[in-house]
Design an enzyme around this catalytic site. Structure first.
Site, PDB file in Angstrom:
ATOM      1  N   SER A 151     -15.652  -5.311   5.497  1.00 42.36           N
ATOM      2  CA  SER A 151     -14.746  -6.394   5.094  1.00 42.36           C
ATOM      3  C   SER A 151     -14.162  -7.249   6.202  1.00 42.36           C
ATOM      4  CB  SER A 151     -13.586  -5.825   4.287  1.00 42.36           C
ATOM      5  OG  SER A 151     -14.011  -5.633   2.966  1.00 42.36           O
TER       6      SER A 151
ATOM      7  N   SER B  43     -13.877  -8.065   1.961  1.00 43.35           N
ATOM      8  CA  SER B  43     -12.690  -8.417   1.225  1.00 43.35           C
ATOM      9  C   SER B  43     -11.711  -9.284   2.009  1.00 43.35           C
ATOM     10  CB  SER B  43     -11.974  -7.132   0.786  1.00 43.35           C
ATOM     11  OG  SER B  43     -11.529  -6.410   1.925  1.00 43.35           O
TER      12      SER B  43
ATOM     13  N   LYS C 193      -3.408 -10.048   6.511  1.00 46.84           N
ATOM     14  CA  LYS C 193      -4.067  -9.713   5.240  1.00 46.84           C
ATOM     15  C   LYS C 193      -3.026  -9.044   4.345  1.00 46.84           C
ATOM     16  CE  LYS C 193      -8.171  -7.274   3.453  1.00 46.84           C
ATOM     17  NZ  LYS C 193      -9.415  -6.557   3.773  1.00 46.84           N
TER      18      LYS C 193
HETATM   19  N1  GLN Z   1     -17.670  -4.767   0.115  1.00 44.07           N
HETATM   20  C1  GLN Z   1     -17.333  -3.397   0.259  1.00 44.07           C
HETATM   21  C2  GLN Z   1     -16.673  -2.911  -0.998  1.00 44.07           C
HETATM   22  O1  GLN Z   1     -16.632  -3.646  -1.910  1.00 44.07           O
HETATM   23  C3  GLN Z   1     -16.464  -3.194   1.464  1.00 44.07           C
HETATM   24  C4  GLN Z   1     -15.041  -3.527   1.272  1.00 44.07           C
HETATM   25  C5  GLN Z   1     -14.185  -3.298   2.470  1.00 44.07           C
HETATM   26  O2  GLN Z   1     -14.679  -3.141   3.589  1.00 44.07           O
HETATM   27  N2  GLN Z   1     -12.894  -3.247   2.246  1.00 44.07           N
HETATM   28  O3  GLN Z   1     -16.190  -1.825  -1.098  1.00 44.07           O
END
Ligand code: GLN
Length: 484
Positions: free
Chosen positions: A175, A151, A76
């Site tokens: 995410s 994400s 990532k």
């Molecule tokens: N969807 C969540 C956010 O937008 C979690 C994101 C994540 O786990 N990095 O913050």
């Protein structure tokens, strides 16, 4: 090759029925063929990968390979990779070449895993659809009109389409698990403190945790046992022994207590998703697990608490991107203030700016007690709910997400709707617990994930349970028809 497990490929490599160079070329070919339609990888490190593969073949020939030597993975793009752009999918870091490797990157490299490149993600890991990436959306292999989730959308899509065997990912509020659910792959967010965050670009430091996405629990175990462990460069990493996860996967689940929170099966959940997840739990019951209804009464408060705490920490973490030290710098600044203002205005995307605004507001004098302190109190309550339930059960299980992958652009004008997506995943982050998502079936040809949440540092229990389920089902071995 993509249909084999890492375990099997590793055996073939050690028997020399394939070479690491052949394996790497095979995946590079697949990336060239399929990535243009997916946008899962945003940087390809082909030459570096082929060099490393040649070194892996020498290591295998010398007999000192590990189970990951010669295995194709990708990272990532929030993990620093020495000499390779590490952008967090933000214009702010579009020109940033990391001067060192993140701890997990160097650990996987030392084990001989071959990184083929960097994966798409929501900008600074803020999002649930991968649509906030500076490099454009990533697409779901099961339906290119849909999001892969976020994400870690690039990580999930790349594994799902067989472009790499496994991918690193990170989970602040879901995410790893939510994109794993949407793309039909297996993902694990370890306990907070289990895996070093050194070299992982910070979003919300008290919630961020590095983990892995792969096809199966067994493949996840092989990577996690290399990534996990104490690191003196991360003050929140825990000094605890790391079990050999991959060797602890065949334990009986007879008598294992699975808590099923009633809040996870509310009317907000798509009925088809509820049914698929319930069927999966019944399958585990047939194998000897005991299902027990439990309650996590503060479930409806996790989103408001998270969307104060995470932006508050983000606003502080992202203050380092000032146009002075690294990252994007505007042209011809008039003075220092103009430099800050225009660099940050141009360098960050809308969602990141929204989070910085929420965070600075929540932390400002006069609002601190009303928002930040309150959110921390809710976090404590959520933590206590989970601890209480985990006194009487080994694992908590339910759906990973309320629905299958949404269409692209669905939440464009409605960030609140997108935030609601993570209602079942955020609790594990607020409580610091390990959690997984595993494929449990399909609704209208789209994957559905079963979420498993465990006791702190009991990743083995989750991996073992997931493996048991994957021994009797084949949801995790499927490929979307266009990526066979
Ligand atoms: N969807 C969540 C956010 O937008 C979690 C994101 C994540 O786990 N990095 O913050």
């Amino acid at each position: 090759m993509k249909n084999q497990s890492i375990f099997t490929l590793s055996e073939q490599l050690s028997r020399k029925s394939i070479s690491s160079v052949e394996l790497t070329k095979y995946f590079l070919e697949r990336i060239k063929k399929y990535n243009p339609s997916l946008n899962a990888l945003i940087t390809l490190t082909e030459d570096q990968a082929l060099n490393k593969a040649a070194q892996a073949d020498i290591r295998i020939a010398c007999g000192n390979a590990t189970a990951l030597t010669g295995i194709a993975i990708a990272h990532k793009d929030l993990f620093c990779t020495e000499g390779v752009r590490t952008s967090c999918c933000s214009k702010m870091l579009d020109n940033f070449i990391a001067p060192y490797d993140a701890k997990i990157v160097s650990a996987l490299d030392a084990a001989g895993a071959i990184s083929l490149g960097k994966l798409n993600m929501d900008e600074f890991a803020m999002g649930a659809s991968n649509e906030t990436s500076f490099y454009g959306a990533c697409f779901n292999p099961w339906d290119l009109k849909r999001v892969p989730g976020g994400s870690s959308g690039g990580s999930a899509a790349a594994v799902s389409a067989g472009l790499v065997m496994a991918a690193t990912a990170s989970d602040t509020g879901g995410s790893i698990r939510q994109p794993a659910s949407f793309c039909g792959v297996t993902g694990i967010k370890p306990t907070y403190g289990r895996v070093s965050r050194y070299g992982m670009i910070a979003f919300a430091s008290s919630l961020d945790q590095a983990g892995v996405i792969a096809k199966s629990a067994q493949d996840c175990a092989l990577l996690l046992e290399v990534m996990a462990g104490f690191d003196e460069q991360d003050s929140t990493s825990m000094q605890k022994d790391v079990p050999a996860y991959s060797k602890m996967l065949n334990q009986s689940i007879q008598g294992l207590k699975i808590g099923v929170p009633k809040e996870f099966f509310s009317s907000d959940v798509d009925p088809d998703v509820s049914k698929i997840v319930m069927d999966a739990l019944k399958e585990l019951e047939k194998q000897g697990a005991i299902l027990i209804e439990v309650s996590l009464p503060n479930t409806s408060l996790v989103i408001p608490a998270y969307y104060v705490i995470a932006p508050a920490e983000a606003s502080s973490n992202l203050s380092r991107f000032d146009g002075v030290r690294y990252g994007f710098r505007c042209d011809n600044p008039k003075d220092l203030n103009d430099l800050y203002l225009r660099s940050r205005t141009t360098g960050f995307g809308d969602e990141v700016k929204r989070r910085i605004m929420i965070g600075t507001y929540a932390l400002s004098a006069g609002f601190y007690d009303a928002y930040y302190l309150k959110a921390q109190q809710v976090r404590r309550k959520v933590y206590e709910d989970y601890q209480e339930v985990l006194k009487s059960v080994d694992v908590i299980a339910g759906p990973t997400a309320t629905d299958t992958a949404p269409l692209l652009g669905m939440h464009g004008n409605n960030p609140k709707q997108a935030y609601l997506n993570d209602i079942f995943t955020i609790g594990a982050n607020l409580a610091g617990l390990p959690a997984m998502s595993i494929p449990a079936g399909f609704s209208a040809n789209l994957p559905v994930g079963l979420q498993l949440i465990g006791k702190a540092f009991d990743e083995s229990c989750l991996l073992n349970l997931a493996h048991a389920y994957q021994q009797i089902t084949n949801w995790h071995t499927q490929y979307a028809p266009d990526f066979e």
